[in-house]
Scaffold this motif. Sequence first.
Motif, PDB file in Angstrom:
ATOM      1  N   ALA A 116       0.855  -1.198   0.000  1.00  0.00           N
ATOM      2  CA  ALA A 116       0.000   0.000   0.000  1.00  0.00           C
ATOM      3  C   ALA A 116       0.879   1.231   0.000  1.00  0.00           C
ATOM      4  O   ALA A 116       2.029   1.191   0.449  1.00  0.00           O
ATOM      5  CB  ALA A 116      -0.901   0.014   1.242  1.00  0.00           C
ATOM      6  N   ARG A 117       0.332   2.323  -0.534  1.00  0.00           N
ATOM      7  CA  ARG A 117       1.055   3.594  -0.491  1.00  0.00           C
ATOM      8  C   ARG A 117       0.044   4.670  -0.121  1.00  0.00           C
ATOM      9  O   ARG A 117      -0.970   4.830  -0.798  1.00  0.00           O
ATOM     10  CB  ARG A 117       1.690   3.878  -1.866  1.00  0.00           C
ATOM     11  CG  ARG A 117       2.628   5.083  -1.863  1.00  0.00           C
ATOM     12  CD  ARG A 117       3.397   5.153  -3.182  1.00  0.00           C
ATOM     13  NE  ARG A 117       4.285   6.300  -3.232  1.00  0.00           N
ATOM     14  CZ  ARG A 117       3.932   7.495  -3.704  1.00  0.00           C
ATOM     15  NH1 ARG A 117       2.711   7.701  -4.170  1.00  0.00           N
ATOM     16  NH2 ARG A 117       4.816   8.483  -3.718  1.00  0.00           N
ATOM     17  N   ILE A 118       0.329   5.370   0.976  1.00  0.00           N
ATOM     18  CA  ILE A 118      -0.601   6.425   1.412  1.00  0.00           C
ATOM     19  C   ILE A 118       0.194   7.657   1.788  1.00  0.00           C
ATOM     20  O   ILE A 118       1.353   7.559   2.173  1.00  0.00           O
ATOM     21  CB  ILE A 118      -1.458   5.999   2.628  1.00  0.00           C
ATOM     22  CG1 ILE A 118      -0.568   5.674   3.845  1.00  0.00           C
ATOM     23  CG2 ILE A 118      -2.379   4.844   2.322  1.00  0.00           C
ATOM     24  CD1 ILE A 118      -1.311   5.707   5.160  1.00  0.00           C
ATOM     25  N   SER A 119      -0.471   8.813   1.696  1.00  0.00           N
ATOM     26  CA  SER A 119       0.213  10.028   2.154  1.00  0.00           C
ATOM     27  C   SER A 119       0.118  10.046   3.675  1.00  0.00           C
ATOM     28  O   SER A 119      -0.833   9.526   4.254  1.00  0.00           O
ATOM     29  CB  SER A 119      -0.450  11.262   1.554  1.00  0.00           C
ATOM     30  OG  SER A 119      -1.763  11.377   2.014  1.00  0.00           O
ATOM     31  N   MET A 120       1.126  10.635   4.308  1.00  0.00           N
ATOM     32  CA  MET A 120       1.119  10.738   5.770  1.00  0.00           C
ATOM     33  C   MET A 120      -0.070  11.596   6.172  1.00  0.00           C
ATOM     34  O   MET A 120      -0.171  12.735   5.722  1.00  0.00           O
ATOM     35  CB  MET A 120       2.382  11.471   6.240  1.00  0.00           C
ATOM     36  CG  MET A 120       3.574  10.589   6.415  1.00  0.00           C
ATOM     37  SD  MET A 120       3.349   9.405   7.728  1.00  0.00           S
ATOM     38  CE  MET A 120       3.755  10.379   9.154  1.00  0.00           C
ATOM     39  N   ASP A 147       9.474   5.561   4.387  1.00  0.00           N
ATOM     40  CA  ASP A 147       9.047   6.922   4.078  1.00  0.00           C
ATOM     41  C   ASP A 147       9.462   7.217   2.641  1.00  0.00           C
ATOM     42  O   ASP A 147      10.619   7.045   2.275  1.00  0.00           O
ATOM     43  CB  ASP A 147       9.729   7.885   5.065  1.00  0.00           C
ATOM     44  CG  ASP A 147       9.181   9.290   4.925  1.00  0.00           C
ATOM     45  OD1 ASP A 147       8.383   9.538   4.004  1.00  0.00           O
ATOM     46  OD2 ASP A 147       9.563  10.145   5.754  1.00  0.00           O
ATOM     47  N   ASP A 148       8.494   7.615   1.817  1.00  0.00           N
ATOM     48  CA  ASP A 148       8.755   7.811   0.402  1.00  0.00           C
ATOM     49  C   ASP A 148       8.270   9.224   0.048  1.00  0.00           C
ATOM     50  O   ASP A 148       7.163   9.390  -0.456  1.00  0.00           O
ATOM     51  CB  ASP A 148       7.997   6.706  -0.354  1.00  0.00           C
ATOM     52  CG  ASP A 148       8.035   6.874  -1.851  1.00  0.00           C
ATOM     53  OD1 ASP A 148       8.819   7.688  -2.330  1.00  0.00           O
ATOM     54  OD2 ASP A 148       7.247   6.175  -2.530  1.00  0.00           O
ATOM     55  N   ASP A 149       9.087  10.211   0.418  1.00  0.00           N
ATOM     56  CA  ASP A 149       8.786  11.584   0.048  1.00  0.00           C
ATOM     57  C   ASP A 149       7.404  12.038   0.534  1.00  0.00           C
ATOM     58  O   ASP A 149       6.569  12.494  -0.260  1.00  0.00           O
ATOM     59  CB  ASP A 149       8.846  11.680  -1.497  1.00  0.00           C
ATOM     60  CG  ASP A 149       9.333  13.061  -1.899  1.00  0.00           C
ATOM     61  OD1 ASP A 149       9.783  13.809  -1.007  1.00  0.00           O
ATOM     62  OD2 ASP A 149       9.241  13.381  -3.104  1.00  0.00           O
ATOM     63  N   GLY A 150       7.151  11.915   1.825  1.00  0.00           N
ATOM     64  CA  GLY A 150       5.849  12.324   2.369  1.00  0.00           C
ATOM     65  C   GLY A 150       4.780  11.247   2.258  1.00  0.00           C
ATOM     66  O   GLY A 150       3.668  11.418   2.749  1.00  0.00           O
TER      67      GLY A 150
END
Length: 427
Positions: A116-120, A147-150
């Motif tokens: 999954a990829r979500i914004s913080m 952490d992937d750029d925010g």
Amino acid sequence: MGRWRTEQENGIYLVEGPCRLQGEIRVQGAKNAALPILAAALLTPESVIHRCPRLSDIDAAADILRHFGCRCEWDGGTLHVTRGEMTGCEIPEHLMREMRSSIVFLGAAIARCGSARISMPGGCELGPRPIDMHLSALRRLGVRIEDDDGFLRCTVPGGLHGARIALPFPSVGATENAMIAACLAEGETELHNAAREPEIADLAAFLNAAGARIHIDAAGSVFIRGVRELHACEHTVIPDRIVAVTYLCAAAATGSSLTLRGVETDHLAACLPLFEEMGCAVQQNRRDATLSIAAPQTVSSLHMVRTMPYPGFPTDAQAPLMAVCCRAKGTSIFVENIFENRYKHAAELLRMGADIKVEGRVAVVEGVGRLHPARVECTDLRGGAAMVVAALGAQGETRIGQIRHIERGYEALDECLCALGASVKKQ
Ligand code: EPZ
């Protein structure tokens, strides 16, 4: 790029007080139970969810499900969710921002897609709202989080596996995320110091109806035996205990008598004695799930209200109860132990003539007999409910702005109150 919403788009209530409420109201389904259940619906081929409240937060959750390829269709108060082809494993930023609790989709998205990829999620009206407990519980279940750029990039290199997790604090959302992910993990998970809110038991009931194997013991520890997959299920959401308390507050603030239908009185065990302390007569009837309140013209103050994790007094009921205490005979003291910044409504109540002093986690409320109308704003969902409660008992017309906050959690509050005899106009 977003644009500023106009005042009209954010909505206004004009409340003419004081009023005397009378009659019966059926309590809606619980938002905070329905939201994690909708996240868990991502793991079932088909879910039929009865008494699902129709709210903007539920619309936001349905949008996330649609983004994941699900079909969501309403049939009266029932929401049908049918899983389709998964179209990606990222929750876009605009959907995350729409609703703070979208973090509860993380465990389900990982269990469904393996990544999954979500914004913080940022802070919100209630303070910083960190998610460290969600992440450490998921890590224990085998999730790698970078952490992937925010953004948070989550992967499960060796698959989800059961684990023994002890939460440092009984976080509601972290408990829900861990429970949902652990359902499809290999082996057994034990979740200690888990949240014990009724919404947790309701999520377990939904997941078990879909074939999960979750047991909650008397101490509130959650035991989950992972299964390979979940099947279609049907579930009825529990009644909303905070909405029920809000209507009790509306009665207490206006010297009214009301009957609530479709309530789970056991869920209100920490709240009802406070209404009695204020001088209200409260009658519970478990068998037919009704609760009646008869309030005196002026309520007495409350010695001490401390918000605590369930079964203690709920933080979500603190603001509406404070609005009642503004008019009480004597001094009431509140101690907010759950959120750092949950007294923003106090500043709005001051505009209506309330006498409240806030220092850190403590608020001291001196009853002033009568509030006067003013132009006020909803600072957050429950802060908004507090403004409505205060306005119902105030002398004259109160203008409440930013009611979009109220609409996140209360089904047609204006119409329900008007049906009980109030004058609330939405603009
Ligand atoms: C749920 O929020 C509810 N939201 C809130 O309802 C409710 O106020 C809250 O539980 C407490 O009862 C939903 O169920 C959708 P927590 P949640 O995790 O899960 C800290 C409403 O008005 N914390 O139990 O976010 C956190 O900052 C609302 O309907 C961490 O430090 O609550 C807070 O101080 C708003 N790290 C405390 O724990 C974490 O990883 C309790 O939060 C998680 C939480």
